[in-house]
Design a protein around this motif. Sequence first.
Motif, mmCIF file in Angstrom:
data_model
loop_
_atom_site.group_PDB
_atom_site.id
_atom_site.type_symbol
_atom_site.label_atom_id
_atom_site.label_comp_id
_atom_site.label_asym_id
_atom_site.label_seq_id
_atom_site.Cartn_x
_atom_site.Cartn_y
_atom_site.Cartn_z
ATOM 1 N N GLU A 126 0.835 -1.205 0.000
ATOM 2 C CA GLU A 126 0.000 0.000 0.000
ATOM 3 C C GLU A 126 0.872 1.258 0.000
ATOM 4 O OE1 GLU A 126 -3.525 2.101 2.685
ATOM 5 O OE2 GLU A 126 -2.976 0.002 3.044
ATOM 6 N N MET A 127 1.916 1.251 0.811
ATOM 7 C CA MET A 127 2.812 2.408 0.863
ATOM 8 C C MET A 127 3.594 2.546 -0.438
ATOM 9 S SD MET A 127 3.932 5.023 2.533
ATOM 10 C CE MET A 127 3.407 4.772 4.241
ATOM 11 N N LEU A 128 4.000 1.432 -1.032
ATOM 12 C CA LEU A 128 4.706 1.495 -2.311
ATOM 13 C C LEU A 128 3.855 2.206 -3.367
ATOM 14 C CD1 LEU A 128 6.264 -2.092 -2.428
ATOM 15 C CD2 LEU A 128 7.550 0.059 -2.370
ATOM 16 N N GLU A 129 2.578 1.899 -3.390
ATOM 17 C CA GLU A 129 1.676 2.554 -4.349
ATOM 18 C C GLU A 129 1.566 4.048 -4.046
ATOM 19 O OE1 GLU A 129 -2.904 2.161 -6.042
ATOM 20 O OE2 GLU A 129 -2.094 0.646 -4.681
ATOM 21 N N LYS A 130 1.509 4.409 -2.773
ATOM 22 C CA LYS A 130 1.361 5.816 -2.382
ATOM 23 C C LYS A 130 2.564 6.659 -2.793
ATOM 24 C CE LYS A 130 -1.675 5.288 1.656
ATOM 25 N NZ LYS A 130 -1.743 5.375 3.144
ATOM 26 N N ILE A 131 3.743 6.061 -2.825
ATOM 27 C CA ILE A 131 4.943 6.843 -3.166
ATOM 28 C C ILE A 131 5.311 6.713 -4.647
ATOM 29 C CG2 ILE A 131 5.820 6.733 -0.813
ATOM 30 C CD1 ILE A 131 7.820 4.612 -1.679
ATOM 31 N N GLY A 132 4.448 6.028 -5.420
ATOM 32 C CA GLY A 132 4.638 5.980 -6.868
ATOM 33 C C GLY A 132 5.494 4.847 -7.371
ATOM 34 N N ARG A 133 5.719 3.838 -6.540
ATOM 35 C CA ARG A 133 6.483 2.676 -6.980
ATOM 36 C C ARG A 133 5.553 1.693 -7.687
ATOM 37 N NH1 ARG A 133 11.792 3.386 -6.867
ATOM 38 N NH2 ARG A 133 12.219 1.220 -6.364
ATOM 39 N N VAL A 134 6.088 0.955 -8.664
ATOM 40 C CA VAL A 134 5.261 -0.009 -9.395
ATOM 41 C C VAL A 134 5.500 -1.443 -8.938
ATOM 42 C CG1 VAL A 134 4.981 1.414 -11.447
ATOM 43 C CG2 VAL A 134 6.950 -0.108 -11.281
ATOM 44 N N HIS A 135 6.589 -1.698 -8.215
ATOM 45 C CA HIS A 135 6.841 -3.077 -7.797
ATOM 46 C C HIS A 135 6.012 -3.425 -6.559
ATOM 47 C CE1 HIS A 135 9.783 -1.267 -4.889
ATOM 48 N NE2 HIS A 135 9.479 -2.344 -4.172
ATOM 49 N N LYS A 136 5.903 -4.714 -6.315
ATOM 50 C CA LYS A 136 5.239 -5.237 -5.116
ATOM 51 C C LYS A 136 6.298 -5.905 -4.232
ATOM 52 C CE LYS A 136 1.075 -4.273 -6.715
ATOM 53 N NZ LYS A 136 0.272 -3.166 -6.131
ATOM 54 N N VAL A 137 5.937 -6.147 -2.994
ATOM 55 C CA VAL A 137 6.869 -6.778 -2.063
ATOM 56 C C VAL A 137 7.341 -8.129 -2.597
ATOM 57 C CG1 VAL A 137 7.090 -7.794 0.243
ATOM 58 C CG2 VAL A 137 5.990 -5.561 -0.042
ATOM 59 N N LYS A 138 6.422 -8.880 -3.215
ATOM 60 C CA LYS A 138 6.791 -10.209 -3.727
ATOM 61 C C LYS A 138 7.890 -10.121 -4.781
ATOM 62 C CE LYS A 138 3.027 -10.314 -7.160
ATOM 63 N NZ LYS A 138 3.884 -10.096 -8.355
ATOM 64 N N ASP A 139 7.969 -8.977 -5.500
ATOM 65 C CA ASP A 139 9.003 -8.812 -6.518
ATOM 66 C C ASP A 139 10.399 -8.745 -5.895
ATOM 67 O OD1 ASP A 139 7.127 -8.679 -8.636
ATOM 68 O OD2 ASP A 139 6.775 -6.558 -8.227
ATOM 69 N N VAL A 140 10.484 -8.218 -4.680
ATOM 70 C CA VAL A 140 11.774 -8.161 -3.996
ATOM 71 C C VAL A 140 12.292 -9.576 -3.764
ATOM 72 C CG1 VAL A 140 13.010 -7.352 -1.952
ATOM 73 C CG2 VAL A 140 11.092 -6.008 -2.856
ATOM 74 N N TYR A 141 11.417 -10.441 -3.276
ATOM 75 C CA TYR A 141 11.804 -11.829 -3.015
ATOM 76 C C TYR A 141 12.211 -12.524 -4.309
ATOM 77 C CZ TYR A 141 10.076 -11.496 1.774
ATOM 78 O OH TYR A 141 9.904 -11.144 3.095
ATOM 79 N N THR A 142 11.422 -12.310 -5.365
ATOM 80 C CA THR A 142 11.710 -12.961 -6.651
ATOM 81 C C THR A 142 13.055 -12.507 -7.203
ATOM 82 O OG1 THR A 142 9.345 -13.105 -7.156
ATOM 83 C CG2 THR A 142 10.875 -13.299 -9.010
ATOM 84 N N ASN A 143 13.307 -11.191 -7.177
ATOM 85 C CA ASN A 143 14.546 -10.675 -7.766
ATOM 86 C C ASN A 143 15.768 -11.054 -6.955
ATOM 87 O OD1 ASN A 143 13.770 -7.565 -9.582
ATOM 88 N ND2 ASN A 143 13.079 -9.680 -9.869
ATOM 89 N N ILE A 144 15.675 -11.020 -5.640
ATOM 90 C CA ILE A 144 16.820 -11.431 -4.826
ATOM 91 C C ILE A 144 17.121 -12.910 -5.052
ATOM 92 C CG2 ILE A 144 17.598 -11.840 -2.441
ATOM 93 C CD1 ILE A 144 16.386 -9.158 -1.688
ATOM 94 N N ASP A 145 16.085 -13.720 -5.179
ATOM 95 C CA ASP A 145 16.290 -15.147 -5.453
ATOM 96 C C ASP A 145 16.997 -15.344 -6.792
ATOM 97 O OD1 ASP A 145 15.782 -18.008 -4.856
ATOM 98 O OD2 ASP A 145 14.518 -17.898 -6.640
ATOM 99 N N ARG A 146 16.606 -14.591 -7.820
ATOM 100 C CA ARG A 146 17.243 -14.707 -9.136
ATOM 101 C C ARG A 146 18.710 -14.286 -9.074
ATOM 102 N NH1 ARG A 146 12.133 -12.074 -12.444
ATOM 103 N NH2 ARG A 146 10.911 -14.003 -12.614
ATOM 104 N N LEU A 147 18.975 -13.203 -8.371
ATOM 105 C CA LEU A 147 20.357 -12.739 -8.236
ATOM 106 C C LEU A 147 21.224 -13.787 -7.548
ATOM 107 C CD1 LEU A 147 19.618 -9.037 -7.224
ATOM 108 C CD2 LEU A 147 20.704 -9.777 -9.355
ATOM 109 N N LEU A 148 20.700 -14.372 -6.489
ATOM 110 C CA LEU A 148 21.458 -15.390 -5.761
ATOM 111 C C LEU A 148 21.682 -16.634 -6.621
ATOM 112 C CD1 LEU A 148 19.843 -15.056 -2.208
ATOM 113 C CD2 LEU A 148 22.066 -14.178 -2.967
ATOM 114 N N GLN A 149 20.680 -17.000 -7.432
ATOM 115 C CA GLN A 149 20.833 -18.140 -8.338
ATOM 116 C C GLN A 149 22.017 -17.937 -9.282
ATOM 117 O OE1 GLN A 149 17.389 -19.693 -10.514
ATOM 118 N NE2 GLN A 149 16.050 -18.691 -9.009
ATOM 119 N N ALA A 150 22.229 -16.677 -9.682
ATOM 120 C CA ALA A 150 23.308 -16.366 -10.625
ATOM 121 C C ALA A 150 24.631 -16.097 -9.911
ATOM 122 C CB ALA A 150 22.919 -15.161 -11.475
ATOM 123 N N GLY A 151 24.644 -16.233 -8.601
ATOM 124 C CA GLY A 151 25.877 -16.006 -7.856
ATOM 125 C C GLY A 151 26.148 -14.552 -7.536
#
Length: 379
Positions: A126-151
């Motif tokens: 909800e706060m992310l939307e209020k400050i004009g961000r387009v990502h969701k909290v779940k995207d943080v988990y997904t992207n960090i997981d992808r980065l770690l997969q690639a080392g």
Amino acid sequence: MNIPSAYIHIPFCQQICHYCDFTKFFYNERLADEYLEALEKEIHTYIPDEKARVRTIFVGGGTPTAVNHQQLEKLLRMIDDHFDIASCEEYTFEANPGDLDMEKVWLLRDFGVDRISLGVQVFDDEMLEKIGRVHKVKDVYTNIDRLLQAGLSNISIDLMYALPGQTVEDFEKTIDEAMQFGLPHYSSYSLQIEPKTVFYQRYMKGKLTKAKEDDEAEMYELLQRKLTAAGAVQYEISNFAKPGFESKHNLTYWNNEHYYGIGAGAHGYLPGKRTINIRPLPAYVKKAEEDGKPLLHEEPIGIKEEMEEEMFLGLRKTQGVSTERFYQKYGKTLVDVFGNRLTQLKERSLIDEEAGHIRLTSKGRILGNEVFQEFLLDD
């Protein structure tokens, strides 16, 4: 010319955040193609022949990963063509959660990027939307997981506090969730309402209220306490890291060292001068295409300004300003230059001296701008 660092600005975003005053434009494929052509001409002006050996490279924005796959590869190849990546100690890309599919992650890794700075801001949809961000909290988990997969495990995340409507409890939840990742680096900044932003327009119309100063101070103290307890060292006013994972690029700024500033609106610091590039995108592209020098302004920097900035920037570090390093750089001691001011600030308990360093006290951090003004020298 031995310049230790390079900052490269990519001004495109899929969405413009309500608080952001950096040079940024909505992503457009054609404009991005034109911009990359102009950017290469500017880089070539600074580095026409052999690859430059730099200690750090930081690609920021905007959002560098907002461009498409072909453009990202072109950008990475361009940087590889002009800089000696093998000798680079730290190569950082900024990214927004949600921008990084596996193809982009592999591209970054394969071209030698070894550090990612993620603009998370808050763990609250909800706060992310209020400050004009387009990502969701779940995207943080997904992207960090992808980065770690690639080392790519050298990850930093940015957090924000003192946002409109944000409580101390809200920020504590964000800190707690951020800490669950056990990342090597965290940065956190309070909201600054800057001109030419959506938040500034709302604030001027009375439609946005700043956080209370007491709440902002409590959020900052909470940040310090929790991250320190988790083993992160606060090495700068807004930055915390596990030992050995401090941002080498940002330390270039705080150590008052030179760096290239490349791209629309970018600021650089070269021997004897600071540079500011043209900010509007069409004007930047046109000037870079003409002569590879899209400069808006060059400001001469003399010894007086260098010594002032040594204090402004160096005091941001927890370690503070080295008295020995100051003497080595300027041939004068800190007492020679700032004697009475140092005495007065010590008497007010705003600075102290330990192990050959002048640094801010806890009280001095709260009144940082007031302290910095004391190091402005008379002409």
